[in-house]
Design a protein around this motif. Structure first.
Motif, mmCIF file in Angstrom:
data_model
loop_
_atom_site.group_PDB
_atom_site.id
_atom_site.type_symbol
_atom_site.label_atom_id
_atom_site.label_comp_id
_atom_site.label_asym_id
_atom_site.label_seq_id
_atom_site.Cartn_x
_atom_site.Cartn_y
_atom_site.Cartn_z
ATOM 1 N N ASN A 39 0.826 -1.206 0.000
ATOM 2 C CA ASN A 39 0.000 0.000 0.000
ATOM 3 C C ASN A 39 0.863 1.260 0.000
ATOM 4 O O ASN A 39 1.993 1.245 0.497
ATOM 5 C CB ASN A 39 -0.900 0.008 1.237
ATOM 6 N N VAL A 40 0.316 2.340 -0.546
ATOM 7 C CA VAL A 40 0.961 3.646 -0.510
ATOM 8 C C VAL A 40 0.200 4.523 0.473
ATOM 9 O O VAL A 40 -1.007 4.760 0.311
ATOM 10 C CB VAL A 40 0.979 4.307 -1.898
ATOM 11 N N PHE A 41 0.896 4.980 1.514
ATOM 12 C CA PHE A 41 0.309 5.869 2.512
ATOM 13 C C PHE A 41 0.727 7.298 2.164
ATOM 14 O O PHE A 41 1.907 7.638 2.218
ATOM 15 C CB PHE A 41 0.769 5.482 3.910
ATOM 16 N N SER A 42 -0.253 8.104 1.807
ATOM 17 C CA SER A 42 0.032 9.419 1.243
ATOM 18 C C SER A 42 0.192 10.493 2.312
ATOM 19 O O SER A 42 -0.494 10.484 3.338
ATOM 20 C CB SER A 42 -1.095 9.824 0.286
ATOM 21 N N THR A 43 1.062 11.447 2.036
ATOM 22 C CA THR A 43 1.299 12.592 2.920
ATOM 23 C C THR A 43 0.445 13.800 2.543
ATOM 24 O O THR A 43 0.685 14.900 3.027
ATOM 25 C CB THR A 43 2.787 12.994 2.861
ATOM 26 N N GLN A 44 -0.580 13.617 1.715
ATOM 27 C CA GLN A 44 -1.298 14.780 1.201
ATOM 28 C C GLN A 44 -2.082 15.532 2.270
ATOM 29 O O GLN A 44 -2.344 16.733 2.105
ATOM 30 C CB GLN A 44 -2.222 14.380 0.052
ATOM 31 N N TYR A 45 -2.465 14.889 3.378
ATOM 32 C CA TYR A 45 -3.153 15.568 4.468
ATOM 33 C C TYR A 45 -2.272 15.734 5.697
ATOM 34 O O TYR A 45 -2.400 16.728 6.410
ATOM 35 C CB TYR A 45 -4.424 14.815 4.858
ATOM 36 N N HIS A 46 -1.430 14.760 5.981
ATOM 37 C CA HIS A 46 -0.574 14.781 7.161
ATOM 38 C C HIS A 46 0.799 14.203 6.791
ATOM 39 O O HIS A 46 0.883 13.292 5.967
ATOM 40 C CB HIS A 46 -1.175 13.949 8.296
ATOM 41 N N PRO A 47 1.866 14.686 7.395
ATOM 42 C CA PRO A 47 3.200 14.169 7.082
ATOM 43 C C PRO A 47 3.354 12.669 7.305
ATOM 44 O O PRO A 47 4.160 12.027 6.637
ATOM 45 C CB PRO A 47 4.119 14.967 8.021
ATOM 46 N N ALA A 48 2.577 12.107 8.250
ATOM 47 C CA ALA A 48 2.659 10.670 8.528
ATOM 48 C C ALA A 48 1.391 9.952 8.086
ATOM 49 O O ALA A 48 0.996 8.958 8.678
ATOM 50 C CB ALA A 48 2.916 10.429 10.014
ATOM 51 N N ALA A 49 0.747 10.452 7.030
ATOM 52 C CA ALA A 49 -0.463 9.881 6.432
ATOM 53 C C ALA A 49 -1.690 10.157 7.290
ATOM 54 O O ALA A 49 -2.682 10.715 6.817
ATOM 55 C CB ALA A 49 -0.326 8.394 6.151
ATOM 56 N N GLY A 50 -1.680 9.770 8.571
ATOM 57 C CA GLY A 50 -2.710 10.152 9.520
ATOM 58 C C GLY A 50 -2.193 11.240 10.438
ATOM 59 O O GLY A 50 -0.981 11.477 10.524
ATOM 60 N N GLY A 51 -3.103 11.910 11.130
ATOM 61 C CA GLY A 51 -2.683 13.001 12.000
ATOM 62 C C GLY A 51 -1.727 12.561 13.090
ATOM 63 O O GLY A 51 -0.828 13.312 13.480
ATOM 64 N N TYR A 52 -1.896 11.328 13.610
ATOM 65 C CA TYR A 52 -1.024 10.802 14.642
ATOM 66 C C TYR A 52 -0.011 9.792 14.114
ATOM 67 O O TYR A 52 0.949 9.463 14.804
ATOM 68 C CB TYR A 52 -1.852 10.136 15.753
ATOM 69 N N GLY A 53 -0.233 9.284 12.937
ATOM 70 C CA GLY A 53 0.697 8.310 12.381
ATOM 71 C C GLY A 53 0.040 7.430 11.344
ATOM 72 O O GLY A 53 -1.120 7.615 10.968
ATOM 73 N N VAL A 54 0.814 6.465 10.874
ATOM 74 C CA VAL A 54 0.358 5.578 9.806
ATOM 75 C C VAL A 54 -0.637 4.550 10.318
ATOM 76 O O VAL A 54 -1.712 4.357 9.755
ATOM 77 C CB VAL A 54 1.566 4.862 9.158
ATOM 78 N N VAL A 55 -0.292 3.841 11.394
ATOM 79 C CA VAL A 55 -1.094 2.707 11.813
ATOM 80 C C VAL A 55 -1.146 2.611 13.333
ATOM 81 O O VAL A 55 -0.168 2.911 14.016
ATOM 82 C CB VAL A 55 -0.556 1.385 11.212
ATOM 83 N N ALA A 56 -2.303 2.227 13.847
ATOM 84 C CA ALA A 56 -2.478 1.980 15.277
ATOM 85 C C ALA A 56 -3.077 0.593 15.467
ATOM 86 O O ALA A 56 -3.773 0.077 14.594
ATOM 87 C CB ALA A 56 -3.398 3.031 15.899
ATOM 88 N N HIS A 57 -2.778 -0.001 16.639
ATOM 89 C CA HIS A 57 -3.385 -1.269 17.031
ATOM 90 C C HIS A 57 -3.083 -2.393 16.044
ATOM 91 O O HIS A 57 -3.958 -3.200 15.720
ATOM 92 C CB HIS A 57 -4.896 -1.103 17.224
ATOM 93 N N TRP A 58 -1.855 -2.440 15.589
ATOM 94 C CA TRP A 58 -1.424 -3.535 14.710
ATOM 95 C C TRP A 58 -0.908 -4.691 15.565
ATOM 96 O O TRP A 58 -0.022 -4.529 16.391
ATOM 97 C CB TRP A 58 -0.330 -3.065 13.757
ATOM 98 N N ASN A 59 -1.453 -5.883 15.351
ATOM 99 C CA ASN A 59 -1.081 -7.064 16.120
ATOM 100 C C ASN A 59 0.005 -7.821 15.354
ATOM 101 O O ASN A 59 -0.286 -8.728 14.561
ATOM 102 C CB ASN A 59 -2.301 -7.957 16.357
ATOM 103 N N ASP A 60 1.241 -7.467 15.620
ATOM 104 C CA ASP A 60 2.359 -8.028 14.867
ATOM 105 C C ASP A 60 2.496 -9.530 15.069
ATOM 106 O O ASP A 60 2.973 -10.248 14.189
ATOM 107 C CB ASP A 60 3.658 -7.328 15.279
ATOM 108 N N SER A 61 2.077 -10.037 16.212
ATOM 109 C CA SER A 61 2.251 -11.456 16.511
ATOM 110 C C SER A 61 0.996 -12.285 16.243
ATOM 111 O O SER A 61 0.977 -13.488 16.504
ATOM 112 C CB SER A 61 2.648 -11.636 17.987
#
Length: 368
Positions: free
Chosen positions: A323-345
């Motif tokens: 996927n491409v996460f765009s900086t068009q609204y926020h430098p990190a794609a979202g206002g707080y960041g790219v992704v939250a609550h990702w279950n890596d395991s």
């Protein structure tokens, strides 16, 4: 001398003819001259050069005064930031993308109806005929589907209800293809707002493809479905009947799904301000149960508090790839960041090939 000029002229004419043939072979049909398509046609060509991307970032994005219950305001650093790769190796940055259309993602030129439309002022319309095909309609109203195998294709819906199209529990087989689904801001039933462009209340998959979707707070809402080649944009924030800013998402799932949710090759934009209910561009929330069996592949994603909410600690079988996460609204794609609550395991969870629109690869941090 005249002999050389004559030969060159013939060569030039031959080259010009060859180029004309090649140009005709490579050019696409004009939208206005698009041939009639069978009712079940999914790939009748839509023409036109890529349109300009949707309106730019909001003029003011303040600090969050409150975030969704499923997305509490962070107290430290975001749960994911653009990184340089994994500990096992640093992936190479890829080429930057300037806009969705320029990089092959859906926009206004590749979505929506491909044929002329006929006005139908239906208001609220309950669909009860199995196998019904609605094609070429310009609908003012909404569709509430109590039937199986209904197809809405090459149509436009301007909703004045809570939804544009809603599939009721116990029914299956809904397809919404090559259509525009929108509403008039300030005219909806939720204190002037509208909630869902396409809602799947059923227990089986539906298909939404090549659609142009705008205005609704939670545009595509479902636990299972095949969402592909759609352009979701210009979500309009509103204060709901509860007196709070409605949480906004381009795609939202509340978990508890028994089937598979596929989100592939869409442009998903959530320009809502952090102070006006922005949630995610893709919100995979464990509101009603565990999030499982979700594929998020090859999308252009921008906006929200976080661009992606990843299913939380119980999420399994979630694949987020290329996927491409765009900086068009926020430098990190979202206002707080790219992704939250990702279950890596989580069993079957995969994060691979994701990058920022400027080419930087992304490494998520595990859910807390």
């Amino acid at each position: 001398m005249s002999r050389r000029i004559s030969r060159n002229s013939r060569v030039g004419l031959l080259l010009a003819a060859l180029l004309a043939v090649l140009g005709a072979a490579c050019s696409g049909p004009d939208r206005s001259a698009a041939p009639e398509c069978p009712d079940d046609s999914r790939t009748c060509p839509a023409s036109g050069s890529p349109a300009a991307p949707s309106a730019g970032p909001p003029t003011s994005v303040g600090q969050a005064t409150g975030t969704p219950a499923a997305s509490p305001s962070p107290t430290g650093k975001p749960t994911a930031t653009p990184g340089t790769g994994t500990a096992s190796g640093t992936p190479e940055a890829k080429a930057a993308c300037a806009s969705p259309g320029a990089c092959g993602f859906p926009d206004a030129s590749t979505t929506g109806p491909r044929i002329p439309l006929t006005p139908h002022n239906t208001g609220y319309m309950a669909v009860r005929e199995n196998g019904l095909v609605i094609r070429g309609w310009d609908i003012t109203g909404s569709l509430d589907v109590y039937a199986n195998d209904v197809t809405v294709i090459d149509s436009k819906i301007t909703s004045d209800n809570w939804w544009g199209i809603n599939l009721r529990p116990g029914y299956s087989g809904l397809r919404v293809l090559h259509s525009t689904i929108t509403a008039v801001p300030g005219k909806g039933p939720d204190n002037g707002g509208v909630d869902y462009a396409v809602s799947n209340m059923g227990g089986s998959s539906i298909e939404v493809g090549w659609c142009d979707v705008s205005v609704f707070g939670d545009a595509l809402a479902m636990g299972q479905g095949n969402l592909h080649d759609n352009y979701v944009h210009d979500i309009v924030p509103f204060v709901n009947l509860g007196g709070e800013w409605q949480h906004t998402n381009a795609v939202i799932s509340g978990g508890g799904n028994t089937g598979e949710l596929i989100i592939r090759h869409n442009t998903l934009l959530n320009p809502s301000s952090l102070t006006q209910g922005a949630s995610g561009s893709i919100g995979l929330f464990a509101d009603t149960g565990v999030v499982r069996n979700v594929t998020v592949d090859n999308n252009w994603i921008a906006g929200g508090a976080y661009a992606l909410y990843g299913g939380s600690t119980g999420g399994t079988g979630i694949k987020v790839t290329d996927n491409v996460f765009s900086t068009q609204y926020h430098p990190a794609a979202g206002g707080y960041g790219v992704v939250a609550h990702w279950n890596d395991s989580g069993a079957g969870n995969e994060w691979r090939g994701n990058r920022m629109s400027d080419g930087r690869p992304i490494r998520p941090e595990p859910a807390p």
